[in-house]
Design a protein around this motif. Sequence first.
Motif, PDB file in Angstrom:
ATOM      1  N   ASN A  28     -13.119   8.579  21.364  1.00  0.00           N
ATOM      2  CA  ASN A  28     -12.663   7.557  22.078  1.00  0.00           C
ATOM      3  C   ASN A  28     -13.150   8.231  23.275  1.00  0.00           C
ATOM      4  OD1 ASN A  28     -10.974   9.895  22.606  1.00  0.00           O
ATOM      5  ND2 ASN A  28      -8.962   8.708  22.041  1.00  0.00           N
ATOM      6  N   ASP A  29     -12.596   8.014  24.647  1.00  0.00           N
ATOM      7  CA  ASP A  29     -13.153   8.541  25.920  1.00  0.00           C
ATOM      8  C   ASP A  29     -13.310  10.140  25.972  1.00  0.00           C
ATOM      9  OD1 ASP A  29     -13.285   5.936  27.025  1.00  0.00           O
ATOM     10  OD2 ASP A  29     -11.447   5.964  28.002  1.00  0.00           O
ATOM     11  N   LYS A  30     -12.285  10.688  25.342  1.00  0.00           N
ATOM     12  CA  LYS A  30     -12.465  12.048  25.523  1.00  0.00           C
ATOM     13  C   LYS A  30     -12.268  13.212  24.687  1.00  0.00           C
ATOM     14  CE  LYS A  30     -11.619  11.899  30.768  1.00  0.00           C
ATOM     15  NZ  LYS A  30     -10.719  12.240  31.755  1.00  0.00           N
ATOM     16  N   THR A  31     -11.708  12.382  23.246  1.00  0.00           N
ATOM     17  CA  THR A  31     -11.213  13.124  22.011  1.00  0.00           C
ATOM     18  C   THR A  31     -12.152  12.716  21.149  1.00  0.00           C
ATOM     19  OG1 THR A  31      -9.268  13.434  22.969  1.00  0.00           O
ATOM     20  CG2 THR A  31      -9.555  13.534  20.677  1.00  0.00           C
ATOM     21  N   VAL A  32     -12.513  13.617  20.230  1.00  0.00           N
ATOM     22  CA  VAL A  32     -13.208  13.335  18.922  1.00  0.00           C
ATOM     23  C   VAL A  32     -12.442  13.689  17.717  1.00  0.00           C
ATOM     24  CG1 VAL A  32     -15.403  14.175  17.403  1.00  0.00           C
ATOM     25  CG2 VAL A  32     -15.654  13.920  19.842  1.00  0.00           C
ATOM     26  N   LYS A  33     -12.636  12.786  16.682  1.00  0.00           N
ATOM     27  CA  LYS A  33     -11.651  12.992  15.439  1.00  0.00           C
ATOM     28  C   LYS A  33     -12.463  12.793  14.350  1.00  0.00           C
ATOM     29  CE  LYS A  33      -7.594  10.945  17.524  1.00  0.00           C
ATOM     30  NZ  LYS A  33      -6.185  10.104  17.030  1.00  0.00           N
ATOM     31  N   LEU A  34     -12.191  14.039  13.241  1.00  0.00           N
ATOM     32  CA  LEU A  34     -12.754  13.838  12.113  1.00  0.00           C
ATOM     33  C   LEU A  34     -11.725  13.313  10.868  1.00  0.00           C
ATOM     34  CD1 LEU A  34     -14.917  14.858   9.941  1.00  0.00           C
ATOM     35  CD2 LEU A  34     -13.508  16.969   9.703  1.00  0.00           C
ATOM     36  N   TRP A  35     -12.220  12.215  10.342  1.00  0.00           N
ATOM     37  CA  TRP A  35     -11.476  11.492   9.395  1.00  0.00           C
ATOM     38  C   TRP A  35     -11.838  11.582   8.057  1.00  0.00           C
ATOM     39  CZ3 TRP A  35      -7.607   8.186  11.347  1.00  0.00           C
ATOM     40  CH2 TRP A  35      -7.751   7.882  12.900  1.00  0.00           C
ATOM     41  N   LYS A  36     -10.962  11.588   6.997  1.00  0.00           N
ATOM     42  CA  LYS A  36     -11.293  11.667   5.658  1.00  0.00           C
ATOM     43  C   LYS A  36     -11.163  10.232   5.176  1.00  0.00           C
ATOM     44  CE  LYS A  36     -10.072  13.641   1.199  1.00  0.00           C
ATOM     45  NZ  LYS A  36      -9.267  14.630   0.496  1.00  0.00           N
ATOM     46  N   ILE A  37     -12.225   9.763   4.532  1.00  0.00           N
ATOM     47  CA  ILE A  37     -12.187   8.255   4.238  1.00  0.00           C
ATOM     48  C   ILE A  37     -12.179   8.048   2.450  1.00  0.00           C
ATOM     49  CG2 ILE A  37     -13.273   5.952   4.338  1.00  0.00           C
ATOM     50  CD1 ILE A  37     -12.201   7.083   6.894  1.00  0.00           C
ATOM     51  N   ARG A  38     -11.384   7.515   2.023  1.00  0.00           N
ATOM     52  CA  ARG A  38     -11.351   7.829   0.408  1.00  0.00           C
ATOM     53  C   ARG A  38     -10.720   6.382  -0.029  1.00  0.00           C
ATOM     54  NH1 ARG A  38      -6.105   8.980  -1.711  1.00  0.00           N
ATOM     55  NH2 ARG A  38      -4.634   9.866  -0.051  1.00  0.00           N
ATOM     56  N   ASP A  39     -10.929   6.142  -1.443  1.00  0.00           N
ATOM     57  CA  ASP A  39     -10.293   4.801  -2.013  1.00  0.00           C
ATOM     58  C   ASP A  39      -9.020   5.354  -2.675  1.00  0.00           C
ATOM     59  OD1 ASP A  39     -12.484   3.167  -1.352  1.00  0.00           O
ATOM     60  OD2 ASP A  39     -13.526   3.539  -3.086  1.00  0.00           O
ATOM     61  N   ARG A  40      -8.055   4.750  -2.578  1.00  0.00           N
ATOM     62  CA  ARG A  40      -6.763   4.939  -3.078  1.00  0.00           C
ATOM     63  C   ARG A  40      -6.377   4.036  -4.099  1.00  0.00           C
ATOM     64  NH1 ARG A  40      -1.499   5.400   0.564  1.00  0.00           N
ATOM     65  NH2 ARG A  40      -1.962   3.109   0.617  1.00  0.00           N
ATOM     66  N   GLU A  41      -6.070   4.234  -5.390  1.00  0.00           N
ATOM     67  CA  GLU A  41      -5.681   3.682  -6.381  1.00  0.00           C
ATOM     68  C   GLU A  41      -4.028   3.331  -6.313  1.00  0.00           C
ATOM     69  OE1 GLU A  41      -6.487   4.903 -10.249  1.00  0.00           O
ATOM     70  OE2 GLU A  41      -8.915   4.808  -9.849  1.00  0.00           O
ATOM     71  N   ALA A  42      -3.922   1.916  -5.969  1.00  0.00           N
ATOM     72  CA  ALA A  42      -2.502   1.541  -5.859  1.00  0.00           C
ATOM     73  C   ALA A  42      -1.665   1.219  -7.130  1.00  0.00           C
ATOM     74  CB  ALA A  42      -2.181   0.462  -4.858  1.00  0.00           C
ATOM     75  N   ARG A  43      -0.536   1.762  -7.354  1.00  0.00           N
ATOM     76  CA  ARG A  43       0.252   0.978  -8.609  1.00  0.00           C
ATOM     77  C   ARG A  43       1.597   0.701  -8.048  1.00  0.00           C
ATOM     78  NH1 ARG A  43      -2.009   2.641 -13.358  1.00  0.00           N
ATOM     79  NH2 ARG A  43      -3.901   3.935 -13.268  1.00  0.00           N
ATOM     80  N   ALA A  44       2.239  -0.247  -8.722  1.00  0.00           N
ATOM     81  CA  ALA A  44       3.406  -0.591  -8.307  1.00  0.00           C
ATOM     82  C   ALA A  44       4.563  -0.894  -9.810  1.00  0.00           C
ATOM     83  CB  ALA A  44       3.411  -1.916  -7.542  1.00  0.00           C
ATOM     84  N   ALA A  45       5.418  -0.824  -9.643  1.00  0.00           N
ATOM     85  CA  ALA A  45       6.423  -0.968 -10.743  1.00  0.00           C
ATOM     86  C   ALA A  45       6.672  -2.497 -10.622  1.00  0.00           C
ATOM     87  CB  ALA A  45       7.908  -0.206 -10.642  1.00  0.00           C
ATOM     88  N   SER A  46       6.849  -3.180 -11.952  1.00  0.00           N
ATOM     89  CA  SER A  46       6.889  -4.456 -12.010  1.00  0.00           C
ATOM     90  C   SER A  46       8.366  -4.919 -11.779  1.00  0.00           C
ATOM     91  CB  SER A  46       6.667  -4.777 -13.602  1.00  0.00           C
ATOM     92  OG  SER A  46       7.511  -4.456 -14.626  1.00  0.00           O
ATOM     93  N   VAL A  47       8.581  -6.014 -11.209  1.00  0.00           N
ATOM     94  CA  VAL A  47       9.691  -6.405 -10.789  1.00  0.00           C
ATOM     95  C   VAL A  47      10.562  -6.878 -12.242  1.00  0.00           C
ATOM     96  CG1 VAL A  47      11.343  -7.755  -9.394  1.00  0.00           C
ATOM     97  CG2 VAL A  47       9.154  -6.835  -8.446  1.00  0.00           C
ATOM     98  N   MET A  48      11.923  -6.648 -12.432  1.00  0.00           N
ATOM     99  CA  MET A  48      12.661  -6.996 -13.549  1.00  0.00           C
ATOM    100  C   MET A  48      13.859  -8.194 -12.991  1.00  0.00           C
ATOM    101  SD  MET A  48      11.488  -5.205 -15.955  1.00  0.00           S
ATOM    102  CE  MET A  48      12.523  -5.628 -17.231  1.00  0.00           C
ATOM    103  N   ARG A  49      13.415  -8.961 -13.522  1.00  0.00           N
ATOM    104  CA  ARG A  49      14.448 -10.008 -13.013  1.00  0.00           C
ATOM    105  C   ARG A  49      15.460 -10.583 -14.294  1.00  0.00           C
ATOM    106  NH1 ARG A  49      10.100 -11.771  -9.850  1.00  0.00           N
ATOM    107  NH2 ARG A  49      10.570 -11.810  -7.760  1.00  0.00           N
ATOM    108  N   PRO A  50      16.836 -10.366 -14.191  1.00  0.00           N
ATOM    109  CA  PRO A  50      17.623 -10.647 -15.540  1.00  0.00           C
ATOM    110  C   PRO A  50      17.860 -12.121 -15.544  1.00  0.00           C
ATOM    111  CG  PRO A  50      19.029  -9.916 -13.388  1.00  0.00           C
ATOM    112  CD  PRO A  50      17.630  -9.879 -13.022  1.00  0.00           C
ATOM    113  N   THR A  51      17.645 -12.682 -17.001  1.00  0.00           N
ATOM    114  CA  THR A  51      17.795 -14.055 -17.317  1.00  0.00           C
ATOM    115  C   THR A  51      19.428 -14.130 -17.702  1.00  0.00           C
ATOM    116  OG1 THR A  51      17.565 -13.244 -19.656  1.00  0.00           O
ATOM    117  CG2 THR A  51      15.422 -13.644 -18.220  1.00  0.00           C
ATOM    118  N   ALA A  52      19.583 -15.232 -17.694  1.00  0.00           N
ATOM    119  CA  ALA A  52      21.035 -15.699 -17.959  1.00  0.00           C
ATOM    120  C   ALA A  52      21.792 -15.126 -19.180  1.00  0.00           C
ATOM    121  CB  ALA A  52      20.977 -17.236 -18.061  1.00  0.00           C
ATOM    122  N   ALA A  53      20.629 -14.967 -20.368  1.00  0.00           N
ATOM    123  CA  ALA A  53      21.072 -14.425 -21.443  1.00  0.00           C
ATOM    124  C   ALA A  53      21.517 -13.021 -21.461  1.00  0.00           C
ATOM    125  CB  ALA A  53      19.998 -14.522 -22.594  1.00  0.00           C
TER     126      ALA A  53
END
Length: 333
Positions: free
Chosen positions: A11-36
């Motif tokens: 930017n105007d007066k500061t230099v930054k070094l960035w690490k750029i990488r691909d991130r594999e995202a994982r999420a737990a499935s949502v469990m919705r209880p049935t009437a039974a």
Amino acid sequence: SFNSQFLLSTNDKTVKLWKIRDREARAASVMRPTAAMTDGAAAASQLRLPTVEAQPAGVVATPRRVYANAHAYHINSIALNSDGETFFSADDLRINLWNLGISDQSFTIVDIKPANMEELTEVITAAEFHPSHCNVLIYSSSKGTIRLADMRASALCDNHTKLFEEEEDAVQKSFFSEIIASISDVKFSPDGRYIISRDYMTLKLWDVNMENRPVKTIPIHDVLRPKLCELYENDCIFDKFECAVSPDGNSVVTGSYDHNFHIFDRFGKSNTVIEATQVPNKRRMKVPRGAKRSGREDANSIDFAKKMLHLAWHPTQNLIAACAMNNLYIYSA
């Protein structure tokens, strides 16, 4: 590191070094209880454990180092050295050399600040490292000169090795001459044999072995010459257009107004004009050498609010990144 890249930004007066990488995202499935499943006995037989599901991969940018407190003026250029270990940052009066692994210390290799600021006659406008010689760099000035410096000759490179300067045409000299001569960007060709510079009116190709004049001068804004007084009043004459070179060194690209950018062959014999727009191929013109662009003989039709200032060519592929307003466009050249 594996599947990651590093990026330098400033930017105007500061230099930054960035690490750029691909991130594999994982999420737990949502469990919705049935009437039974609300019935105790049935619920035990229908009990299911949550499953982990893959999500679309995303790009993550993480700051690794911050290089600060070395510039009193706005940074106009950063360049990575071919040794892969150092880079420099340049402002109006100084160029500082950094080691990528050391963020709290830099070394000034160019310092043009006079003892008395009233004696200041020019500022540094752009700088670039040689693509293969880690000791060689170039920097341009607001007076339209390009200096080549060799860090082996002296620790402080104020005394340049070569000075690239074209003698001014006395016939065309005016109040605006020094303003439009100021170089806004400078680049080496990939083989280091040529230097490409951009000022307000032209794009110039220099041979590193010939200092007194450019090999080729390509006019960009000749049609605007009668309007320089108006452009001075609205500050457009101070617009800084960048340039970039293709990976094979045979083409150069630079910006203009109306969200247009020009792709020239190295010797200016062909000119492809492309308008950056969200409509693909809305306007793409090939202009033969010596021909005028249709509809552009009248400078009054140009929209000066639509500036194509920032451009970059991919270092290994024929991809051009062009920035217009708040949009970034990627073109396959």
